[in-house]
Design an enzyme around this catalytic site. Structure first.
Site, PDB file in Angstrom:
ATOM      1  N   HIS A  67       0.808  -1.237   0.000  1.00 34.78           N
ATOM      2  CA  HIS A  67       0.000   0.000   0.000  1.00 34.78           C
ATOM      3  C   HIS A  67       0.837   1.283   0.000  1.00 34.78           C
ATOM      4  O   HIS A  67       0.542   2.233   0.731  1.00 34.78           O
ATOM      5  CB  HIS A  67      -0.961   0.001   1.193  1.00 34.78           C
ATOM      6  CG  HIS A  67      -2.006  -1.084   1.136  1.00 34.78           C
ATOM      7  ND1 HIS A  67      -2.472  -1.631  -0.028  1.00 34.78           N
ATOM      8  CD2 HIS A  67      -2.682  -1.729   2.144  1.00 34.78           C
ATOM      9  CE1 HIS A  67      -3.379  -2.546   0.234  1.00 34.78           C
ATOM     10  NE2 HIS A  67      -3.529  -2.644   1.541  1.00 34.78           N
ATOM     11  N   HIS A 119      -9.740   1.830   0.672  1.00 38.26           N
ATOM     12  CA  HIS A 119      -9.639   0.681   1.563  1.00 38.26           C
ATOM     13  C   HIS A 119     -10.725   0.687   2.647  1.00 38.26           C
ATOM     14  O   HIS A 119     -10.445   0.392   3.822  1.00 38.26           O
ATOM     15  CB  HIS A 119      -8.249   0.649   2.197  1.00 38.26           C
ATOM     16  CG  HIS A 119      -7.744  -0.720   2.497  1.00 38.26           C
ATOM     17  ND1 HIS A 119      -8.430  -1.618   3.295  1.00 38.26           N
ATOM     18  CD2 HIS A 119      -6.616  -1.359   2.100  1.00 38.26           C
ATOM     19  CE1 HIS A 119      -7.730  -2.734   3.384  1.00 38.26           C
ATOM     20  NE2 HIS A 119      -6.631  -2.613   2.654  1.00 38.26           N
ATOM     21  N   GLU A 121     -11.524  -3.838  -2.922  1.00 41.33           N
ATOM     22  CA  GLU A 121     -10.638  -2.786  -3.423  1.00 41.33           C
ATOM     23  C   GLU A 121     -10.463  -2.936  -4.930  1.00 41.33           C
ATOM     24  O   GLU A 121      -9.811  -3.875  -5.393  1.00 41.33           O
ATOM     25  CB  GLU A 121      -9.276  -2.905  -2.723  1.00 41.33           C
ATOM     26  CG  GLU A 121      -9.365  -2.858  -1.207  1.00 41.33           C
ATOM     27  CD  GLU A 121      -8.208  -3.596  -0.549  1.00 41.33           C
ATOM     28  OE1 GLU A 121      -7.050  -3.181  -0.750  1.00 41.33           O
ATOM     29  OE2 GLU A 121      -8.447  -4.594   0.162  1.00 41.33           O
TER      30      GLU A 121
END
Ligand code: BGC
Length: 475
Positions: free
Chosen positions: A236, A309, A440
């Protein structure tokens, strides 16, 4: 339409109708004129025709708003000789001689005041524009920068609250089938826990959503190294991804409410090349859709994979697990992963595996068979091209149905495997394992290291654009 709004509209309608009736009862009406007189029939020699000529006439005024004491009806003797002269202008010379009684005047004043108030309220839309986006302070960053929480509310009462720290979804209030709103997004009551404790609750993820193996990739023959913040891999965006930065917030509309967050990620940030201008726009439509649109440009070739997210629990955040919620994913393949959740590079058909969600099944049905440590879904689904939607989740008790549409090629379905009951969120609720799911929308994880995956390279002059919509209804 929401029951409460419908009731409000009907209520206003009745008010207006009643006002109209009451006013008409106390209205000063035009005096009524009665004509009496002597009518002679004469021979009009000039026109050689017979005409009716009134030689004398009495006009009687009858005014319904007069009090008896004012002695009406009144009579006046008029010197007119032709009916033609009894036009409106003529009659206006004889206004009513009497006045409205005092009590009638008072009543009229009260009715006009009440009706004015009600009409004023009617003129304000049920959902005033000024309420569509409200903001409030939401703490400060460790550097002392003020954080703001923006709440977007639509005509149906659905709302989403976003903070400029991480361009993060903090609350998401969605009604159940009875119209009751519940917050269905996991998160914290203040900004502070988001700095260190949050497993990316609601955050905007960048530059690269999900993992890049060993924190390394090649671009145009050059090797780039990014932080390995997850078991030797990069997750991420690295140590300080887009979720840990302040974004500039800007309201871009109130009907529907929309807010845009922008920031420039400097060249070399977290090891990624190119100065990147990013904009993420959240729009809450009157059809109960949360639309997230991304736009980005770069001044040097770079790799990019933006996503959101949010951890959803359609029964309400902190209300048990999502194992009974029914998931459909229009994907006939996934990108399988190794034990550290790095794609092997294969595209694997879901037919006959726990990852087959094409016909819809409860999340918990086959979860134990997925293996992994911890056990659960944490996989990228290769979305079927041309499907009506990417995924849908239904929660039978509340009747909430969420539909995800996206222009992205993949969807990471994560079943909250790493949640373990150590985080306490909004309303003091604890978040145990499987107490949420994430969907996602994204490019495939580790794409920069797999030539067979769709490219995530963004070049100068190109504009990255992507939209994902989460739509809510009741069934
Ligand atoms: C990843 C998970 C990770 C979670 C929270 C998901 O996108 O796939 O492996 O645990 O994010 O970081």
């Amino acid at each position: 339409m929401n029951f409460y709004l419908l009731r409000g509209r009907l209520f206003r309608g009745f008010w207006l109708f009643d006002c109209h009736l009451l006013l008409s009862l106390t209205q000063r009406r035009s005096p009524t004129f009665y004509l009496t007189g002597n009518k002679n029939v004469t021979n009009n020699t000039q026109s050689s025709s017979l005409s009716h000529v009134f030689t004398q006439m009495n006009v009687t005024l009858f005014d319904p708003s007069c009090k008896k004491s004012e002695g009406l009806p009144q009579s006046q003797r008029l010197g007119v000789d032709s009916v033609a002269q009894m036009d409106a202008a003529f009659l206006n010379k004889f206004p009513s001689q009497c006045t409205l009684s005092k009590s009638m005047k008072k009543m009229r004043f009260e009715i006009v005041a009440i009706c004015g108030f009600v009409l004023g309220a009617w003129a304000i839309p049920l959902h005033a524009d000024s309420d569509a986006i409200v903001s409030k302070p939401f703490g400060k960053t460790t550097a002392g920068e003020p954080i703001t929480l923006y709440t977007l509310t639509n005509d149906k009462g659905m709302s989403v609250s976003l903070m400029d720290y991480g361009a993060t979804v903090v609350n998401l209030l969605v009604s159940d089938r009875t119209g009751k709103l519940d917050d269905i997004a996991l998160g914290f009551e203040s900004a502070e826990p988001y700095f260190t404790k949050s497993p990316y609750f609601g955050a905007t993820i960048g530059r690269y959503g999900n993992r890049i193996a060993k924190g390394t990739f090649q671009l145009n023959g050059e090797a780039y190294h990014i932080p390995t913040n997850n078991n030797g891999n990069s997750l991420h965006g690295g140590d300080i991804g887009f979720d840990k930065h302040m974004w500039k917030a800007e309201t871009i509309g109130t009907t529907p409410p929309a807010i845009r967050f922008t920031r420039t990620s400097p060249d070399g940030e977290e090891g990624y090349p190119g100065s990147l201008d990013v904009a993420v726009t959240f729009t809450l439509t009157d059809k109960n859709q949360l639309r997230i649109s991304y736009k980005a440009t770069t001044d040097k070739p770079t790799v990019l994979n933006l996503t959101n997210h949010t951890y959803f629990n359609l029964a309400g955040a902190g209300n048990g697990t999502v194992l009974g919620q029914v998931m459909t994913i229009h994907a006939k393949a996934i990108t399988p992963v190794d034990s550290l959740l790095i794609p092997t590079g294969k595209i694997q058909e879901v037919e006959g595996t726990p990852w087959d969600f094409r016909k819809g099944k409860a999340i918990g049905t086959d979860i134990q068979a997925t293996g992994g440590n911890p056990i659960g879904y944490d996989h990228n689904f290769v979305l079927d091209k041309g499907a009506t939607y990417a995924a849908q989740v239904y929660e039978p008790a509340s009747g909430r149905l969420m539909t995800v549409t996206t222009d992205q090629p993949g969807l990471q379905f994560y079943s909250g495997n790493f949640l373990d009951g150590t985080l306490t969120g909004k309303g003091g609720k604890v978040y145990p394992q499987y107490s949420a799911f994430c969907l996602e929308s994204q490019h495939f994880p580790d794409s920069p290291n797999h030539a067979n995956f769709p490219s995530t390279v963004l070049k100068p002059g190109d504009v990255y654009k992507s939209t994902t919509t989460y739509s809510f209804e009741n069934k």
